[in-house]
Design a protein around this motif. Structure first.
Motif, PDB file in Angstrom:
ATOM      1  N   ALA A  13       0.799  -1.227   0.000  1.00  0.00           N
ATOM      2  CA  ALA A  13       0.000   0.000   0.000  1.00  0.00           C
ATOM      3  C   ALA A  13       0.835   1.283   0.000  1.00  0.00           C
ATOM      4  N   GLY A  14       2.143   1.156   0.194  1.00  0.00           N
ATOM      5  CA  GLY A  14       2.989   2.342   0.173  1.00  0.00           C
ATOM      6  C   GLY A  14       3.018   3.131   1.471  1.00  0.00           C
ATOM      7  N   TRP A  15       2.723   2.477   2.585  1.00  0.00           N
ATOM      8  CA  TRP A  15       2.779   3.095   3.905  1.00  0.00           C
ATOM      9  C   TRP A  15       3.807   2.331   4.732  1.00  0.00           C
ATOM     10  N   SER A  16       4.213   2.896   5.828  1.00  0.00           N
ATOM     11  CA  SER A  16       5.109   2.169   6.727  1.00  0.00           C
ATOM     12  C   SER A  16       4.266   1.321   7.692  1.00  0.00           C
ATOM     13  N   PRO A  17       4.831   0.239   8.222  1.00  0.00           N
ATOM     14  CA  PRO A  17       4.102  -0.557   9.213  1.00  0.00           C
ATOM     15  C   PRO A  17       3.679   0.294  10.420  1.00  0.00           C
ATOM     16  N   ARG A  18       4.552   1.194  10.818  1.00  0.00           N
ATOM     17  CA  ARG A  18       4.228   2.063  11.964  1.00  0.00           C
ATOM     18  C   ARG A  18       2.996   2.920  11.661  1.00  0.00           C
ATOM     19  N   TYR A  22      -0.713   3.146  13.438  1.00  0.00           N
ATOM     20  CA  TYR A  22      -1.269   4.449  13.848  1.00  0.00           C
ATOM     21  C   TYR A  22      -2.665   4.656  13.260  1.00  0.00           C
ATOM     22  N   LEU A  23      -2.844   4.334  11.988  1.00  0.00           N
ATOM     23  CA  LEU A  23      -4.154   4.474  11.348  1.00  0.00           C
ATOM     24  C   LEU A  23      -5.183   3.571  12.019  1.00  0.00           C
ATOM     25  N   GLU A  24      -4.744   2.397  12.447  1.00  0.00           N
ATOM     26  CA  GLU A  24      -5.649   1.495  13.169  1.00  0.00           C
ATOM     27  C   GLU A  24      -6.036   2.104  14.517  1.00  0.00           C
ATOM     28  N   LYS A  25      -5.043   2.635  15.221  1.00  0.00           N
ATOM     29  CA  LYS A  25      -5.308   3.257  16.526  1.00  0.00           C
ATOM     30  C   LYS A  25      -6.319   4.395  16.398  1.00  0.00           C
ATOM     31  N   LEU A  26      -6.241   5.147  15.293  1.00  0.00           N
ATOM     32  CA  LEU A  26      -7.165   6.261  15.052  1.00  0.00           C
ATOM     33  C   LEU A  26      -8.533   5.798  14.554  1.00  0.00           C
ATOM     34  N   LEU A  46      -6.488  -2.863   2.030  1.00  0.00           N
ATOM     35  CA  LEU A  46      -5.514  -2.346   1.069  1.00  0.00           C
ATOM     36  C   LEU A  46      -6.141  -1.250   0.205  1.00  0.00           C
ATOM     37  N   ASN A  47      -7.381  -1.464  -0.215  1.00  0.00           N
ATOM     38  CA  ASN A  47      -8.078  -0.434  -0.996  1.00  0.00           C
ATOM     39  C   ASN A  47      -8.320   0.819  -0.162  1.00  0.00           C
ATOM     40  N   GLN A  48      -8.647   0.645   1.111  1.00  0.00           N
ATOM     41  CA  GLN A  48      -8.816   1.808   1.991  1.00  0.00           C
ATOM     42  C   GLN A  48      -7.518   2.597   2.102  1.00  0.00           C
ATOM     43  N   LEU A  49      -6.407   1.901   2.249  1.00  0.00           N
ATOM     44  CA  LEU A  49      -5.101   2.567   2.374  1.00  0.00           C
ATOM     45  C   LEU A  49      -4.741   3.316   1.102  1.00  0.00           C
ATOM     46  N   ARG A  50      -4.977   2.698  -0.038  1.00  0.00           N
ATOM     47  CA  ARG A  50      -4.701   3.381  -1.315  1.00  0.00           C
ATOM     48  C   ARG A  50      -5.625   4.578  -1.495  1.00  0.00           C
ATOM     49  N   GLY A  51      -6.889   4.402  -1.140  1.00  0.00           N
ATOM     50  CA  GLY A  51      -7.839   5.511  -1.232  1.00  0.00           C
ATOM     51  C   GLY A  51      -7.477   6.656  -0.305  1.00  0.00           C
ATOM     52  N   LEU A  52      -7.015   6.324   0.879  1.00  0.00           N
ATOM     53  CA  LEU A  52      -6.594   7.339   1.843  1.00  0.00           C
ATOM     54  C   LEU A  52      -5.406   8.137   1.304  1.00  0.00           C
ATOM     55  N   ALA A  53      -4.461   7.438   0.704  1.00  0.00           N
ATOM     56  CA  ALA A  53      -3.313   8.136   0.103  1.00  0.00           C
ATOM     57  C   ALA A  53      -3.779   9.058  -1.014  1.00  0.00           C
ATOM     58  N   GLY A  54      -4.728   8.606  -1.811  1.00  0.00           N
ATOM     59  CA  GLY A  54      -5.264   9.430  -2.894  1.00  0.00           C
ATOM     60  C   GLY A  54      -5.987  10.668  -2.382  1.00  0.00           C
ATOM     61  N   ILE A  63      -3.801  13.604   8.208  1.00  0.00           N
ATOM     62  CA  ILE A  63      -4.503  12.511   8.885  1.00  0.00           C
ATOM     63  C   ILE A  63      -5.471  13.081   9.921  1.00  0.00           C
ATOM     64  N   SER A  64      -5.053  14.130  10.626  1.00  0.00           N
ATOM     65  CA  SER A  64      -5.914  14.734  11.650  1.00  0.00           C
ATOM     66  C   SER A  64      -7.200  15.295  11.050  1.00  0.00           C
ATOM     67  N   ASP A  65      -7.157  15.774   9.808  1.00  0.00           N
ATOM     68  CA  ASP A  65      -8.370  16.252   9.131  1.00  0.00           C
ATOM     69  C   ASP A  65      -9.370  15.112   8.964  1.00  0.00           C
ATOM     70  N   LEU A  66      -8.864  13.970   8.567  1.00  0.00           N
ATOM     71  CA  LEU A  66      -9.737  12.817   8.350  1.00  0.00           C
ATOM     72  C   LEU A  66     -10.264  12.254   9.661  1.00  0.00           C
ATOM     73  N   VAL A  67      -9.441  12.292  10.690  1.00  0.00           N
ATOM     74  CA  VAL A  67      -9.894  11.833  12.007  1.00  0.00           C
ATOM     75  C   VAL A  67     -11.035  12.722  12.487  1.00  0.00           C
ATOM     76  N   PHE A  68     -10.896  14.030  12.295  1.00  0.00           N
ATOM     77  CA  PHE A  68     -11.956  14.941  12.719  1.00  0.00           C
ATOM     78  C   PHE A  68     -13.219  14.736  11.882  1.00  0.00           C
ATOM     79  N   ALA A  69     -13.058  14.530  10.574  1.00  0.00           N
ATOM     80  CA  ALA A  69     -14.222  14.275   9.718  1.00  0.00           C
ATOM     81  C   ALA A  69     -14.947  13.005  10.168  1.00  0.00           C
ATOM     82  N   ALA A  70     -14.194  11.976  10.522  1.00  0.00           N
ATOM     83  CA  ALA A  70     -14.802  10.736  11.007  1.00  0.00           C
ATOM     84  C   ALA A  70     -15.526  10.981  12.328  1.00  0.00           C
ATOM     85  N   ARG A  71     -14.931  11.789  13.184  1.00  0.00           N
ATOM     86  CA  ARG A  71     -15.558  12.101  14.474  1.00  0.00           C
ATOM     87  C   ARG A  71     -16.871  12.864  14.271  1.00  0.00           C
TER      88      ARG A  71
END
Length: 108
Positions: A13-18, A22-26, A46-54, A63-71
């Motif tokens: 997916a082009g992200w780091s394991p760390r 973190y995305l899971e924790k959020l 995997l599709n969610q991760l690619r979509g998130l990068a897009g 990432i904080s923008d998306l966390v707030f939108a989800a909240r």
């Protein structure tokens, strides 16, 4: 696809394991867990991760923008309060009036 471990999913997916942890924790991308507790990333994640990068690239989001939108989606009271505040933010004539008043007082 049975499921990828966090390091394998990160590579695909082009992200780091760390960052995946973190995305899971959020709560943004939550993989399944095996009985022994290991993360298993499937096609959906995997599709969610690619979509998130897009999304981040296309709209210059943090990432904080998306966390707030989800909240906002999960908490109707917060959404209502933010909507009310934003509606009032359009009426900023009083700010200009106050600023003009202060400028006159400083000039006197």
């Amino acid at each position: 696809m049975d499921g990828l471990k966090v390091s394998e999913a990160a590579g695909h997916a082009g992200w780091s394991p760390r960052m995946l942890r973190y995305l899971e924790k959020l709560g943004l991308v939550v993989p399944r867990r095996t009985k022994s507790g290991y993360r298993q990333y499937g096609l959906r994640e995997l599709n969610q991760l690619r979509g998130l990068a897009g999304l981040r690239s296309r709209f210059d989001l943090q990432i904080s923008d998306l966390v707030f939108a989800a909240r906002l989606r999960r908490e109707p009271a917060l959404r209502k309060a933010v909507d009310g505040w934003l509606a009032g933010a359009d009426d900023l004539g009083w700010v200009e009036w106050e600023q003009l008043k202060h400028e006159r007082l400083l000039a006197a």
